[in-house]
Design a protein around this motif. Sequence first.
Motif, PDB file in Angstrom:
ATOM      1  N   GLY A  40       2.649 -12.051   1.244  1.00 10.12           N
ATOM      2  CA  GLY A  40       2.814 -10.724   1.855  1.00 10.12           C
ATOM      3  C   GLY A  40       2.037  -9.515   0.934  1.00 10.12           C
ATOM      4  N   ARG A  41       2.640  -9.666  -0.365  1.00  3.71           N
ATOM      5  CA  ARG A  41       2.364  -8.816  -1.396  1.00  3.71           C
ATOM      6  C   ARG A  41       0.867  -8.921  -1.760  1.00  3.71           C
ATOM      7  NH1 ARG A  41       6.437  -5.608  -3.367  1.00  3.71           N
ATOM      8  NH2 ARG A  41       8.353  -6.066  -2.501  1.00  3.71           N
ATOM      9  N   VAL A  42       0.558 -10.140  -2.073  1.00  2.00           N
ATOM     10  CA  VAL A  42      -0.809 -10.692  -2.159  1.00  2.00           C
ATOM     11  C   VAL A  42      -1.925 -10.004  -1.190  1.00  2.00           C
ATOM     12  CG1 VAL A  42      -2.498 -12.575  -2.291  1.00  2.00           C
ATOM     13  CG2 VAL A  42      -0.327 -12.940  -3.271  1.00  2.00           C
ATOM     14  N   LEU A  43      -1.325 -10.178   0.195  1.00  2.00           N
ATOM     15  CA  LEU A  43      -2.230  -9.668   0.966  1.00  2.00           C
ATOM     16  C   LEU A  43      -2.370  -8.222   1.054  1.00  2.00           C
ATOM     17  CD1 LEU A  43      -3.957  -9.650   3.691  1.00  2.00           C
ATOM     18  CD2 LEU A  43      -1.474  -9.479   4.895  1.00  2.00           C
ATOM     19  N   ARG A  44      -1.273  -7.301   0.598  1.00  2.00           N
ATOM     20  CA  ARG A  44      -1.213  -5.957   0.523  1.00  2.00           C
ATOM     21  C   ARG A  44      -2.255  -5.797  -0.916  1.00  2.00           C
ATOM     22  NH1 ARG A  44       3.831  -1.812  -1.072  1.00  2.00           N
ATOM     23  NH2 ARG A  44       3.954  -3.161  -2.840  1.00  2.00           N
TER      24      ARG A  44
ATOM     25  N   GLY B 202      -8.198   1.047  -1.421  1.00  2.00           N
ATOM     26  CA  GLY B 202      -7.732   2.060  -2.167  1.00  2.00           C
ATOM     27  C   GLY B 202      -6.696   2.810  -1.494  1.00  2.00           C
ATOM     28  N   ASP B 203      -5.782   2.358  -0.506  1.00  2.00           N
ATOM     29  CA  ASP B 203      -5.181   3.097   0.308  1.00  2.00           C
ATOM     30  C   ASP B 203      -3.784   2.031   0.199  1.00  2.00           C
ATOM     31  OD1 ASP B 203      -3.527   4.320   2.108  1.00  2.00           O
ATOM     32  OD2 ASP B 203      -5.077   4.543   3.392  1.00  2.00           O
ATOM     33  N   LEU B 204      -2.781   2.482  -0.462  1.00  2.00           N
ATOM     34  CA  LEU B 204      -1.659   1.435  -0.608  1.00  2.00           C
ATOM     35  C   LEU B 204      -0.612   1.730   0.843  1.00  2.00           C
ATOM     36  CD1 LEU B 204       0.517   0.002  -2.085  1.00  2.00           C
ATOM     37  CD2 LEU B 204       1.352   2.129  -2.936  1.00  2.00           C
TER      38      LEU B 204
ATOM     39  N   LYS C 176       1.202  -1.257   5.685  1.00  2.00           N
ATOM     40  CA  LYS C 176       1.315  -1.151   6.832  1.00  2.00           C
ATOM     41  C   LYS C 176       0.946  -2.541   7.617  1.00  2.00           C
ATOM     42  CE  LYS C 176      -1.487   1.203   9.519  1.00  2.00           C
ATOM     43  NZ  LYS C 176      -2.071   2.256  10.209  1.00  2.00           N
ATOM     44  N   TRP C 177      -0.412  -3.020   7.191  1.00  2.00           N
ATOM     45  CA  TRP C 177      -0.906  -4.009   7.479  1.00  2.00           C
ATOM     46  C   TRP C 177      -0.195  -5.292   7.269  1.00  2.00           C
ATOM     47  CZ3 TRP C 177      -3.317  -4.436  11.935  1.00  2.00           C
ATOM     48  CH2 TRP C 177      -4.334  -3.113  12.296  1.00  2.00           C
TER      49      TRP C 177
ATOM     50  N   SER D 244      10.363  -2.433   4.743  1.00  2.00           N
ATOM     51  CA  SER D 244       9.547  -2.177   3.399  1.00  2.00           C
ATOM     52  C   SER D 244       8.218  -1.160   3.766  1.00  2.00           C
ATOM     53  CB  SER D 244       8.771  -3.612   2.935  1.00  2.00           C
ATOM     54  OG  SER D 244       9.700  -4.441   2.569  1.00  2.00           O
ATOM     55  N   TYR D 245       7.909  -1.257   4.919  1.00  2.00           N
ATOM     56  CA  TYR D 245       6.902  -0.017   5.223  1.00  2.00           C
ATOM     57  C   TYR D 245       7.614   1.324   5.402  1.00  2.00           C
ATOM     58  CZ  TYR D 245       3.432   2.594   7.752  1.00  2.00           C
ATOM     59  OH  TYR D 245       2.407   3.606   7.999  1.00  2.00           O
ATOM     60  N   GLU D 246       8.779   1.404   5.995  1.00  2.00           N
ATOM     61  CA  GLU D 246       9.500   2.702   6.142  1.00  2.00           C
ATOM     62  C   GLU D 246       9.808   3.044   4.772  1.00  2.00           C
ATOM     63  OE1 GLU D 246      12.699   1.617   8.703  1.00  2.00           O
ATOM     64  OE2 GLU D 246      11.432   1.490  10.484  1.00  2.00           O
ATOM     65  N   GLN D 247      10.061   2.237   3.719  1.00  5.86           N
ATOM     66  CA  GLN D 247      10.552   2.789   2.517  1.00  5.86           C
ATOM     67  C   GLN D 247       9.405   3.472   1.878  1.00  5.86           C
ATOM     68  OE1 GLN D 247      11.383   0.042  -0.597  1.00  5.86           O
ATOM     69  NE2 GLN D 247      13.075   1.146  -1.566  1.00  5.86           N
ATOM     70  N   LEU D 248       8.262   2.841   1.981  1.00 10.18           N
ATOM     71  CA  LEU D 248       7.075   3.354   1.452  1.00 10.18           C
ATOM     72  C   LEU D 248       6.811   4.778   1.851  1.00 10.18           C
ATOM     73  CD1 LEU D 248       4.599   3.047  -0.587  1.00 10.18           C
ATOM     74  CD2 LEU D 248       3.440   2.001   1.480  1.00 10.18           C
ATOM     75  N   VAL D 249       7.066   4.962   3.356  1.00 10.93           N
ATOM     76  CA  VAL D 249       6.703   6.361   4.086  1.00 10.93           C
ATOM     77  C   VAL D 249       7.460   7.286   3.477  1.00 10.93           C
ATOM     78  CG1 VAL D 249       6.655   7.569   6.203  1.00 10.93           C
ATOM     79  CG2 VAL D 249       5.715   5.307   6.247  1.00 10.93           C
ATOM     80  N   VAL D 250       8.848   7.001   3.355  1.00 11.61           N
ATOM     81  CA  VAL D 250       9.770   7.701   2.569  1.00 11.61           C
ATOM     82  C   VAL D 250       9.468   8.412   1.234  1.00 11.61           C
ATOM     83  CG1 VAL D 250      12.265   8.211   1.793  1.00 11.61           C
ATOM     84  CG2 VAL D 250      11.837   7.006   4.172  1.00 11.61           C
ATOM     85  N   ARG D 251       8.957   7.103   0.372  1.00 11.63           N
ATOM     86  CA  ARG D 251       8.661   7.225  -1.095  1.00 11.63           C
ATOM     87  C   ARG D 251       7.516   8.274  -0.929  1.00 11.63           C
ATOM     88  NH1 ARG D 251       7.957   2.882  -5.609  1.00 11.63           N
ATOM     89  NH2 ARG D 251       7.544   4.254  -7.435  1.00 11.63           N
ATOM     90  N   GLN D 252       6.632   8.121  -0.080  1.00 14.23           N
ATOM     91  CA  GLN D 252       5.355   9.036  -0.092  1.00 14.23           C
ATOM     92  C   GLN D 252       5.829  10.616   0.200  1.00 14.23           C
ATOM     93  OE1 GLN D 252       2.471   6.879   2.387  1.00 14.23           O
ATOM     94  NE2 GLN D 252       1.540   5.994   0.455  1.00 14.23           N
TER      95      GLN D 252
END
Length: 362
Positions: A156-160, A168-170, A175-176, A222-230
Amino acid sequence: FEISIDWSWLLIFFLVVSTLAAGYFPSLRHHFDVPTTWLLGVAAAILLFASVLIHELSHSLVARRFGIDVRGITLFIFGGVSQTSEEPRSASEEFWMAIVGPVTSIGLAVFFGLLEAVGIAAKWPMPAVALVGYLSTINFFLGAFNLVPGFPLDGGRVLRSIIWGATGDLGNATKWASYSGQVFGYLLMGVGFAGIVTLGSLIGGLWLMFIGWFLTGAARASYEQLVVRQALSGVPVARIMTTDVPEIPAAMSVRQFVDEHLLRHDYACYPVLVGDEVIGVVGAEEVRTVPAQMWDMTPVERIAHRIDGAYKVSADDDVWDALSKLASPDVCRLMVMEDGHLKGTLGREAVYRLLRTKMSGM
């Protein structure tokens, strides 16, 4: 860095040993006696988790190669996890940090497979051949499973990293990759349920459902954590720190502290000062350690909880970094320091208010 073992690892260790000793090795029809199958089970379980540790070490070594600090490795019920101080800074760093784990596991599978071939040719004792054969098979499946393109697995990290590099959009890439991980998790739960209903495989089916449930939750988190971090990154502590939390002189009696501050405000804890130096914090938990009849004679300094760097931030620090300190249950509030002097404090409620404001605008 530190290597630790979560209590859940012990549970899976005994489960693996019993499954191998009572099921896998007897099924090979090599007519091993019972003590031999149990010794093989213990040896195989130890070497399996050593393989998992090597898998995680490979992630950590590549992370360090890219200048990312590794706090430690934790082995738990689903394998292991490397704890890094920060996320990869680019798609290429993400790719290499992720892909090295499965490659290492498949490399171990090849290594143990060659040992099995050598053992058969050299007529090693059959228990030794069976052991390296199992390790070859399980490491191959470990590598293949981790290549599944679903977050938070390595695949999944490879896909990301691929989506991130292409767009260019982390955030969109995460999300995907998260959606992919959730789909795979639901698929595992469906397969597990079908196995119970159609094949009567209760243990195997429940185990697949449990893994699927864990992966689904981890992918979403994992996605929710990124949203909070951003939402919190780039916001200095100075913007949301509180400057009206009373500063408590170390010589003040516990009685005066309770009457004038603890009963009048809702703060979880208060900074305790000797002159301009913050020596600790005090709150209701510390007050409860002193009998009420001793409050008049006990200075706050005597019961104050001494603090270290985990309690301190600067006004220019990032709120996201401050939140990682507030995540510790031992930290009631952070002391915002500047040139050794207290400038304010930061509590969880201020971070949550900022997060709600940011999220409502998204």
